[in-house]
Design an enzyme around this catalytic site. Structure first.
Site, PDB file in Angstrom:
ATOM      1  N   LYS A  85       1.100   3.750  -3.173  1.00 24.52           N
ATOM      2  CA  LYS A  85       1.019   5.608  -3.202  1.00 24.52           C
ATOM      3  C   LYS A  85       2.236   6.199  -3.346  1.00 24.52           C
ATOM      4  O   LYS A  85       1.600   7.776  -3.555  1.00 24.52           O
ATOM      5  CB  LYS A  85       0.357   5.788  -1.186  1.00 24.52           C
ATOM      6  CG  LYS A  85      -0.565   5.219  -0.698  1.00 24.52           C
ATOM      7  CD  LYS A  85      -2.146   5.817  -1.695  1.00 24.52           C
ATOM      8  CE  LYS A  85      -3.693   4.800  -1.745  1.00 24.52           C
ATOM      9  NZ  LYS A  85      -4.098   6.058  -2.560  1.00 24.52           N
ATOM     10  N   TYR A 136       0.882  -0.797  -0.091  1.00 24.94           N
ATOM     11  CA  TYR A 136      -0.011  -0.121  -0.308  1.00 24.94           C
ATOM     12  C   TYR A 136       1.062   1.294  -0.291  1.00 24.94           C
ATOM     13  O   TYR A 136       0.387   2.575  -0.620  1.00 24.94           O
ATOM     14  CB  TYR A 136      -1.121   0.162   1.376  1.00 24.94           C
ATOM     15  CG  TYR A 136      -1.923   1.299   1.439  1.00 24.94           C
ATOM     16  CD1 TYR A 136      -2.946   1.376   0.313  1.00 24.94           C
ATOM     17  CD2 TYR A 136      -1.441   2.602   2.363  1.00 24.94           C
ATOM     18  CE1 TYR A 136      -3.953   2.332   0.737  1.00 24.94           C
ATOM     19  CE2 TYR A 136      -1.854   3.425   2.596  1.00 24.94           C
ATOM     20  CZ  TYR A 136      -3.340   3.151   2.189  1.00 24.94           C
ATOM     21  OH  TYR A 136      -3.826   4.502   2.189  1.00 24.94           O
ATOM     22  N   THR A 167     -13.466   4.828   8.085  1.00 24.15           N
ATOM     23  CA  THR A 167     -13.226   4.186   6.257  1.00 24.15           C
ATOM     24  C   THR A 167     -13.242   2.962   6.807  1.00 24.15           C
ATOM     25  O   THR A 167     -12.736   2.373   7.756  1.00 24.15           O
ATOM     26  CB  THR A 167     -12.687   5.766   5.550  1.00 24.15           C
ATOM     27  OG1 THR A 167     -11.071   4.804   5.791  1.00 24.15           O
ATOM     28  CG2 THR A 167     -12.256   6.882   5.933  1.00 24.15           C
TER      29      THR A 167
HETATM   30  N1  LIG Z   1      -8.597   6.387   5.617  1.00 23.39           N
HETATM   31  C1  LIG Z   1      -6.865   7.168   5.767  1.00 23.39           C
HETATM   32  O1  LIG Z   1      -6.279   6.563   7.036  1.00 23.39           O
HETATM   33  C2  LIG Z   1      -7.007   7.316   4.199  1.00 23.39           C
HETATM   34  C3  LIG Z   1      -5.245   7.927   5.015  1.00 23.39           C
HETATM   35  C4  LIG Z   1      -4.830   8.201   3.447  1.00 23.39           C
HETATM   36  C5  LIG Z   1      -5.504   7.765   2.040  1.00 23.39           C
HETATM   37  N2  LIG Z   1      -6.839   7.208   2.664  1.00 23.39           N
HETATM   38  C6  LIG Z   1      -6.486   7.005   0.759  1.00 23.39           C
HETATM   39  O2  LIG Z   1      -8.316   7.483   0.669  1.00 23.39           O
HETATM   40  C7  LIG Z   1      -9.204   6.760  -0.079  1.00 23.39           C
HETATM   41  C8  LIG Z   1      -9.826   6.502   0.411  1.00 23.39           C
HETATM   42  O3  LIG Z   1     -10.010   5.736   0.723  1.00 23.39           O
HETATM   43  P1  LIG Z   1     -11.154   5.017   2.306  1.00 23.39           P
HETATM   44  O4  LIG Z   1     -10.511   5.116   4.227  1.00 23.39           O
HETATM   45  O5  LIG Z   1     -12.438   5.906   2.544  1.00 23.39           O
HETATM   46  O6  LIG Z   1     -11.521   3.701   2.168  1.00 23.39           O
HETATM   47  P2  LIG Z   1     -12.600   3.188   1.611  1.00 23.39           P
HETATM   48  O7  LIG Z   1     -13.917   3.568   3.043  1.00 23.39           O
HETATM   49  O8  LIG Z   1     -12.897   1.418   2.025  1.00 23.39           O
HETATM   50  O9  LIG Z   1     -12.915   3.400   0.107  1.00 23.39           O
HETATM   51  C9  LIG Z   1     -12.728   3.246  -1.028  1.00 23.39           C
HETATM   52  C10 LIG Z   1     -13.670   2.985  -2.241  1.00 23.39           C
HETATM   53  O10 LIG Z   1     -12.707   3.154  -3.328  1.00 23.39           O
HETATM   54  C11 LIG Z   1     -13.445   1.847  -4.217  1.00 23.39           C
HETATM   55  N3  LIG Z   1     -12.416   0.933  -3.744  1.00 23.39           N
HETATM   56  C12 LIG Z   1     -11.912  -0.309  -3.515  1.00 23.39           C
HETATM   57  N4  LIG Z   1     -11.573  -1.128  -4.372  1.00 23.39           N
HETATM   58  C13 LIG Z   1     -11.595  -0.581  -6.240  1.00 23.39           C
HETATM   59  C14 LIG Z   1     -11.574  -0.855  -6.996  1.00 23.39           C
HETATM   60  N5  LIG Z   1     -10.914  -2.649  -7.325  1.00 23.39           N
HETATM   61  N6  LIG Z   1     -12.287  -0.565  -8.160  1.00 23.39           N
HETATM   62  C15 LIG Z   1     -12.911   0.575  -7.837  1.00 23.39           C
HETATM   63  N7  LIG Z   1     -13.300   1.498  -6.690  1.00 23.39           N
HETATM   64  C16 LIG Z   1     -12.481   0.703  -5.638  1.00 23.39           C
HETATM   65  C17 LIG Z   1     -14.289   1.051  -2.534  1.00 23.39           C
HETATM   66  O11 LIG Z   1     -15.202   0.456  -3.273  1.00 23.39           O
HETATM   67  P3  LIG Z   1     -16.175  -0.050  -2.516  1.00 23.39           P
HETATM   68  O12 LIG Z   1     -17.322   0.016  -2.071  1.00 23.39           O
HETATM   69  O13 LIG Z   1     -16.651  -1.836  -3.604  1.00 23.39           O
HETATM   70  O14 LIG Z   1     -15.367  -1.041  -2.201  1.00 23.39           O
HETATM   71  C18 LIG Z   1     -14.167   1.875  -1.823  1.00 23.39           C
HETATM   72  O15 LIG Z   1     -15.975   3.285  -2.771  1.00 23.39           O
HETATM   73  C19 LIG Z   1      -8.021   6.227  -0.459  1.00 23.39           C
HETATM   74  O16 LIG Z   1      -6.941   6.160  -2.028  1.00 23.39           O
HETATM   75  C20 LIG Z   1      -7.048   6.010   0.266  1.00 23.39           C
HETATM   76  O17 LIG Z   1      -6.119   5.425  -0.009  1.00 23.39           O
HETATM   77  C21 LIG Z   1      -7.342   7.092   3.296  1.00 23.39           C
END
Ligand SMILES: NC(=O)c1ccc[n+]([C@@H]2O[C@H](COP(=O)([O-])OP(=O)(O)OC[C@H]3O[C@@H](n4cnc5c(N)ncnc54)[C@H](OP(=O)(O)O)[C@@H]3O)[C@@H](O)[C@H]2O)c1
Length: 304
Positions: free
Chosen positions: A185, A181, A217
């Protein structure tokens, strides 16, 4: 269908069925954007549409959806066609969707890179390339790539620190879910910096940002049980934790703040410009990773 007023802006947010993407879609809709969300599962995506409509009171058909699975390059190409069929301009593309995997896996398209890198980097790179004509035509427009501060090789973060090894793109030398991961990134940042260079003067800005640590999330849904347990039960109480509400304010800020008009090739964190890791500025290395993505996605014309 609502008539698009010339002042209306259009945002496309990937992975808006859950977590940050879902809440960001609500913020953009409330701010007066036409919002197109993507989801990979039709039922879950339609449920997200309902959720967004109910919580924003959208009655003007300002919300659309398309299906997109970034683990399939065929799906990426089809999603772009579906977006073009909507006959909308595109002012903001938010490459938000991101994933981790429990075990070392591969997509249907390639064995050259393991699945986390394929979904978080290769798929979004192809999506962005195919949407570039639309973004150029709609300029001034913005591309926002969601990355993570975990791309920095911080020894305090559990797991193997980021160490992007070009001879280990498939994870055969070493693999661990957070390591994959973190590396993915870093690749997102290379994508941002290199694309912004290529698009200088086009009116299409490309930036990336870390939303902060948002344990609320579903990002860890595929992580090992212990990780999910710790994140769910303990991490939310940490001082460094950010709420979904706060993090998605930043999604809207980066996509709509007029003070950022023309700002490109930057990394943002906590609502302001920041420095990314030393390795992320090694663009010669970034170009090699970019070329691998082009080989996988059949993008020969954009190779370095
Ligand atoms: N949460 C944190 O602490 C954090 C920190 C830094 C960066 N981020 C980044 O923020 C972004 C959003 O993450 P989040 O925390 O909101 O996570 P999340 O709740 O898991 O949401 C991720 C989204 O991406 C979709 N997804 C996963 N695999 C996919 C695929 N193969 N094709 C298309 N869509 C896909 C998921 O769809 P489904 O609903 O179908 O699974 C969901 O809608 C990500 O890029 C993550 O790396 C998050």
């Amino acid at each position: 269908m609502a008539i698009l007023s010339p002042s209306k802006k259009v945002v496309l947010i990937t992975g808006a069925t859950d977590g940050l993407g879902l809440e960001a879609a609500k913020k953009y809709l409330k701010a007066g954007f036409i919002v197109v969300i993507t989801g990979r599962n039709k039922q879950k995506t339609q449920k997200a549409v309902k959720n967004i409509k109910v919580s924003t009171g959208d009655t003007d058909d300002e919300l659309r959806y398309i299906l997109l699975d970034l683990a399939s390059l065929t799906s990426v190409r089809r999603a772009v066609q579906d977006f073009l069929t909507l006959s909308l301009p595109l002012h903001v593309l938010v490459n938000n969707a991101g994933t981790t995997t429990k075990t070392r896996e591969f997509t249907e398209d390639t064995q050259l890179v393991e699945k986390t890198l394929a979904v978080n980097f290769v798929g979004p790179l192809l999506l962005t390339e195919l949407l570039l004509p639309k973004l150029r035509e709609s300029a001034p427009s913005r591309i926002l790539n969601v990355t993570s501060s975990l791309h920095e090789p911080n020894p305090k973060i559990p797991g193997i620190p980021t160490n992007f090894d070009l001879d280990n793109l498939d994870g055969s030398k070493q693999w661990e879910f957070m390591y994959a991961y973190k590396n993915s990134k870093l690749a997102v940042i290379w994508h941002t910096y290199l694309l912004s260079e290529r698009l200088k003067g086009s009116g299409v800005a490309v930036n990336c940002f870390c939303p902060g640590f948002v344990p609320g999330t579903n990002l860890n849904r595929d992580a090992p049980f212990l990780t999910r347990f710790v994140v769910k039960n303990f991490m939310g109480k940490l001082k460094s934790a950010v709420t979904i509400e706060k993090a998605t304010d930043d999604y809207l800020l980066y996509g709509s703040n007029t003070e950022l008009e023309g700002v490109t090739g930057k990394y943002f964190r906590d609502g302001k410009e920041s420095s990314s890791s030393a390795d992320s500025y090694n663009l010669e290395k970034g170009k090699k990773v970019w070329n691998v993505a082009c080989d996988i996605a059949g993008l020969d014309d954009t190779k370095y």
